[in-house]
Enzyme design. Structure first.
Site, mmCIF file in Angstrom:
data_model
loop_
_atom_site.group_PDB
_atom_site.id
_atom_site.type_symbol
_atom_site.label_atom_id
_atom_site.label_comp_id
_atom_site.label_asym_id
_atom_site.label_seq_id
_atom_site.Cartn_x
_atom_site.Cartn_y
_atom_site.Cartn_z
ATOM 1 N N CYS A 1 -9.368 -9.401 -7.019
ATOM 2 C CA CYS A 1 -10.152 -8.297 -7.589
ATOM 3 C C CYS A 1 -10.167 -8.419 -9.118
ATOM 4 C CB CYS A 1 -9.586 -6.950 -7.147
ATOM 5 S SG CYS A 1 -8.091 -6.442 -8.026
ATOM 6 N N CYS B 1 -1.768 -4.728 -5.652
ATOM 7 C CA CYS B 1 -2.301 -5.973 -5.078
ATOM 8 C C CYS B 1 -1.230 -7.063 -5.077
ATOM 9 C CB CYS B 1 -3.482 -6.482 -5.889
ATOM 10 S SG CYS B 1 -4.963 -5.468 -5.762
ATOM 11 N N GLU C 1 0.830 -1.211 0.000
ATOM 12 C CA GLU C 1 0.000 0.000 0.000
ATOM 13 C C GLU C 1 0.860 1.255 0.000
ATOM 14 O OE1 GLU C 1 -2.912 -0.447 3.164
ATOM 15 O OE2 GLU C 1 -3.979 -1.960 1.974
ATOM 16 N N CYS D 1 -6.854 -7.758 -11.000
ATOM 17 C CA CYS D 1 -5.892 -8.866 -10.886
ATOM 18 C C CYS D 1 -6.320 -10.062 -11.720
ATOM 19 C CB CYS D 1 -5.702 -9.251 -9.425
ATOM 20 S SG CYS D 1 -4.736 -8.012 -8.538
ATOM 21 N N GLU E 1 -1.405 -10.160 -6.016
ATOM 22 C CA GLU E 1 -1.363 -10.979 -7.229
ATOM 23 C C GLU E 1 -0.504 -10.319 -8.298
ATOM 24 O OE1 GLU E 1 -3.951 -9.967 -5.513
ATOM 25 O OE2 GLU E 1 -5.545 -11.471 -5.424
HETATM 26 N N1 THU Z 1 -5.862 -6.502 -2.449
HETATM 27 C C1 THU Z 1 -5.019 -7.440 -2.986
HETATM 28 O O1 THU Z 1 -3.826 -7.493 -2.670
HETATM 29 N N2 THU Z 1 -5.536 -8.319 -3.880
HETATM 30 C C2 THU Z 1 -6.839 -8.338 -4.287
HETATM 31 O O2 THU Z 1 -7.193 -9.099 -5.168
HETATM 32 C C3 THU Z 1 -7.814 -7.456 -3.654
HETATM 33 C C4 THU Z 1 -7.257 -6.390 -2.780
HETATM 34 C C5 THU Z 1 -5.319 -5.546 -1.478
HETATM 35 C C6 THU Z 1 -5.241 -4.146 -1.964
HETATM 36 C C7 THU Z 1 -5.287 -3.372 -0.661
HETATM 37 O O3 THU Z 1 -3.964 -3.299 -0.141
HETATM 38 C C8 THU Z 1 -6.109 -4.242 0.258
HETATM 39 O O4 THU Z 1 -6.129 -5.529 -0.333
HETATM 40 C C9 THU Z 1 -7.539 -3.757 0.475
HETATM 41 O O5 THU Z 1 -8.149 -3.482 -0.731
#
Ligand code: THU
Length: 132
Positions: A87, A56, A47, A90, A58
């Site tokens: 998501c 993300c 983040e 991804c 992935e």
């Molecule tokens: N996030 C992921 O790493 N992968 C996903 O497929 C969905 C969301 C992360 C992004 C962010 O740091 C946190 O999860 C909340 O959205």
């Protein structure tokens, strides 16, 4: 993918999740990819104080695999609290390197609740190079 490989991949996703940098959402994600030759590549979410710059797990894992010269991914394991699926962004990025990929969703709080699906089921009619 055999049960041993599935276990290794799940363990890699769980392990890398502990490195997630998620001070804003506190939602920690670990992803592990199995390349066609058996190598495993891992990634966690990263983040940023400028929230929209978050990457993300992935996509971090995909970047790691591609940077090491691996473009054929046969499976992905994703570990989250609750065992949530990737998501939409991804899903699309994963599909570039393995449209037939198996997807293992791990509930980090209770790994016995692990379930498996496929990228084709999660992302029907993905946009692909065939369109270009
Ligand atoms: N996030 C992921 O790493 N992968 C996903 O497929 C969905 C969301 C992360 C992004 C962010 O740091 C946190 O999860 C909340 O959205």
């Amino acid at each position: 993918m055999g049960p041993n490989q599935q276990k290794l991949l799940a363990n890699a996703a769980q392990a890398v999740r502990s490195n997630a940098y998620a001070p804003y959402s506190r939602f920690h994600v670990g992803a592990a990819l199995l390349a066609a030759d058996g190598e495993i590549f891992a990634g966690c979410n990263v983040e940023n104080a400028s929230y929209g710059l978050t990457i993300c797990a992935e996509r971090v894992a995909i970047g790691s695999a591609v940077a090491a010269g691996h473009r054929q991914i046969v499976a992905v394991a994703v570990a989250t609290s609750g065992g949530h699926s990737p998501c939409g962004a991804c899903r699309q990025v994963l599909s570039e390197f393995g449209p037939a990929m198996e997807v293992i969703l791990i509930d980090a709080d209770d790994p016995t609740r692990t379930r498996t699906t496929t990228l084709a089921a999660l992302l029907p009619e993905q946009f692909s190079s065939g369109a270009l």
